[in-house]
Design an enzyme around this catalytic site. Structure first.
Site: not given
Length: 321
Positions: A10-11, A101, A125
């Site tokens: 992933g990033q 997040t 989410y």
């Protein structure tokens, strides 16, 4: 230090692993299919094998719209996984760095969110990520959760690559202009982890370094403003710059609601962690240099609009993972 990294491609993980090596750390990076963070036995085996002195969790279920129909998997990865990592880390006596997040908030506040604001996720989410924060810190108080937003890099699927790809295909793009936040580069999130690791290893439970901290780029902008900066940079490099039309969230409905306000107050990161917010415009320049040095812009359309009018809402946070 020996670092167990959950996630590899992933990033954030892609940016983190070479930085750990450059700092003299030994990293063991695990991700599916050979490893499942939702399996207690596999988590325990990973700790037995790696014998880590710290853990960095870069993995997450980040398909925001799909999570509405796949809540079980979203909660397994984003909530059960961090709980199992926290329990194993507590048994081993090692700290954890975890990424979360802006979606833990509903986005209705008219000012940047601080760590003292009560979370109120409006979708699966965000709810799964909030559950993961709570479960992790309950299991291992010697944990740091870095809440972030709008993550980008030269790797993986993200807003920059989506805009550039559509910009080559279409003369006009319609981009949401009423969602506010700050782009955050995965490289800066990775550097934050490398900076924190030695301090966390030496810090006792109760040290103010532990807990939840907001960390994004600066200054604040909108998806439309970010797109303007992307194509201005692309134009300076001889690339196509389509016409950008500002639209509202209501003009581009999505299955999961996006926060209108994703602005996070990052003052705690600067004062307590010693990590100030980085200027995303400088990160954008580095990212564009990296992308246009490649032979061909990688296809990054997964999860993005297939209509003639892609909006930022289709390419919000796809990371950390």
């Amino acid at each position: 230090m020996r670092i167990l990294v959950i996630g590899r491609t992933g990033q954030v993980a892609t940016e983190l692993l070479p930085r750990l090596a450059a700092a003299g750390h030994e990293a063991v990076a695990l991700e599916p299919p050979e490893f499942s963070m939702t399996d207690a036995a596999q988590v325990a085996a990973a700790f037995d094998h790696a014998r880590p002195e710290a853990v960095v969790n870069c993995a997450a279920y980040t398909a925001v719209d799909r999570a509405e129909d796949d809540r079980a998997l979203a909660f397994a990865v984003n909530a059960t996984g961090p709980r199992l990592l926290g329990e194993a880390a507590a048994r081993a006596g090692v700290p954890v760095i975890h990424y979360s997040t802006d979606y833990v908030f509903d986005g209705s506040k008219d000012a940047p969110y601080t760590e003292c604001d009560a979370p109120d996720p409006v979708g699966a989410y965000g709810a799964s990520k909030l559950a993961g924060e709570l479960l992790l810190h309950n299991a291992q108080p010697r944990s740091v959760t870095l809440r972030t937003a709008w993550v980008c890099s030269p790797f993986g699927n993200n807003f920059i690559k989506t805009m550039l790809r559509f910009g080559k295909e279409r003369p006009e793009l319609r981009v949401v202009a009423d969602q506010h936040g700050a782009p955050t580069f995965a490289a800066d999130l990775a550097e934050a982890a490398v900076t924190l690791l030695p301090r966390l290893a030496a810090a006792p439970a109760g040290d103010p370094v532990f807990g939840i901290t907001h960390l994004t780029g600066a200054p604040y902008t909108t998806w439309h403003g970010f797109a303007e900066a992307i194509f201005a940079g692309a134009a300076r490099r001889g690339q196509p710059a389509p016409k950008l039309t500002a639209i509202t969230t209501a003009d581009y409905p999505t299955k999961a609601r996006r926060p209108a306000n994703s602005r996070l107050d990052c003052s705690r990161a600067a004062t307590v962690l010693g990590i100030p917010a980085k200027d995303w415009r400088e990160g954008l320049e580095r990212c564009l240099d990296a992308l246009f040095s490649q032979q061909e812009l990688p296809n990054s359309g997964a999860g993005c609009s297939a209509s003639p009018a892609p909006s930022a809402g289709s390419a919000t946070m796809k990371e950390p993972n």
